[in-house]
Design an enzyme around this catalytic site. Structure first.
Site, PDB file in Angstrom:
ATOM      1  CG  HIS A  90     148.078  53.106  36.945  1.00  0.00           C
ATOM      2  ND1 HIS A  90     146.807  53.280  36.434  1.00  0.00           N
ATOM      3  CD2 HIS A  90     147.979  52.162  37.919  1.00  0.00           C
ATOM      4  CE1 HIS A  90     145.973  52.471  37.071  1.00  0.00           C
ATOM      5  NE2 HIS A  90     146.650  51.783  37.974  1.00  0.00           N
ATOM      6  NE  ARG A 142     148.342  51.043  34.429  1.00  0.00           N
ATOM      7  CZ  ARG A 142     147.305  50.235  34.609  1.00  0.00           C
ATOM      8  NH1 ARG A 142     147.454  49.100  35.235  1.00  0.00           N
ATOM      9  NH2 ARG A 142     146.102  50.565  34.158  1.00  0.00           N
ATOM     10  CG  HIS A 197     148.563  52.984  29.978  1.00  0.00           C
ATOM     11  ND1 HIS A 197     147.915  54.086  29.471  1.00  0.00           N
ATOM     12  CD2 HIS A 197     148.156  52.864  31.254  1.00  0.00           C
ATOM     13  CE1 HIS A 197     147.154  54.611  30.417  1.00  0.00           C
ATOM     14  NE2 HIS A 197     147.277  53.883  31.509  1.00  0.00           N
ATOM     15  CG  ASP A 239     149.554  55.253  26.067  1.00  0.00           C
ATOM     16  OD1 ASP A 239     149.574  56.121  25.181  1.00  0.00           O
ATOM     17  OD2 ASP A 239     148.811  54.253  26.032  1.00  0.00           O
TER      18      ASP A 239
END
Length: 262
Positions: free
Chosen positions: A179, A212, A218, A222
């Site tokens: 994403h 995220r 995440h 990340d």
């Protein structure tokens, strides 16, 4: 007899082909569309996974549990989880939806014009192609090699996404964030198209990635790695003639919309 053998072979081939297609559709594909799982036509994009710069080869290894940086990851997750029910959590929920129409709506605001198939057809199609290339193709080698456990699985909580989406995420590596890679690539491209709106576009692209971590899908590391992948992907795209041609057309479309607003 020969005809019966052919029918049996076909009966075996069809479900095998279906399973192959299902499991080969990795991060970028979701439910609810006509052509692919995201509702946009994706044939040949700007490059294949094999042609992407391999994220496994340049990303640093994510922090493991004994690493102090992992403690920072956990604290960031808990901070994000504490935002549950707030306006920022709602934004993270909206940012989790990668369908082209939703992404177009998100980035139309900082761009200052409406991104749509009617007003900016080339740019709108680019959103779908860039999703496949940056979120999937560019992250593929690192995601598949590390298969990092996602924070919501680690803590036994839920994300800001529907349960069926969580089930998919459980079987998809957390590192790096696809994403985020997509949002960062897209933000850099839109800022290139419209330098006068660069600050707002980059800010929204940054928030898109942070969503995220807030969502719990995440770790912060990340997300940080996803921005690196997004920047590398942006650089890769600059060397591809078809991207350059689409970028030229998209810029013309956006400038035309600005002229209409005046």
């Amino acid at each position: 007899m020969a005809k019966n053998i052919k029918i049996k072979k076909l009966a075996i081939f069809i479900p095998t082909l279906y399973c192959s297609l299902f499991f080969s559709s990795s991060f970028a594909f979701q439910k609810g569309s006509t052509e692919d799982f995201l509702g946009h036509e994706v044939g040949v994009t700007y490059h294949t996974a094999e042609q992407a710069v391999s994220s496994k080869e340049y990303l640093p290894v994510y922090p493991e549990e004994e690493n102090p940086e992992f403690e920072a990851d956990k604290l960031a997750y808990l901070h994000g989880y504490n935002l549950k029910g707030t306006e920022r959590w709602q934004q993270a929920t909206m940012d989790a939806d990668l369908h082209t129409a939703n992404v177009a709506k998100i980035f139309s605001q900082p761009l200052g014009i409406t991104i749509s198939p009617q007003t900016t057809p080339t740019l709108y199609k680019m959103l779908g192609d860039l999703l496949v290339d940056s979120a999937d193709n560019a992250t593929k080698t690192a995601k598949e090699f590390y298969m990092r456990k996602r924070p919501f699985v680690y803590f036994g909580n839920h994300t800001c996404q529907p349960i069926d989406e969580e089930d998919r995420l459980r079987h998809n590596g957390s590192f790096p964030s696809g994403h985020t890679a997509y949002g960062w690539t897209l933000a850099l491209i839109l800022a290139q198209i419209s330098p006068s709106h660069a600050e707002a576009i980059i800010k929204r692209g940054y928030e898109f990635g942070q969503s995220r971590m807030i969502c719990g899908a995440h770790w912060q590391s990340d997300v940080d790695a996803g921005r690196m992948v997004g920047a590398v992907e942006y650089s890769k795209l600059q060397s591809i003639p078809q991207f350059q041609e689409d970028l030229r057309k998209a810029t013309e479309e956006v400038n035309q919309q600005y002229r209409l607003l005046k």
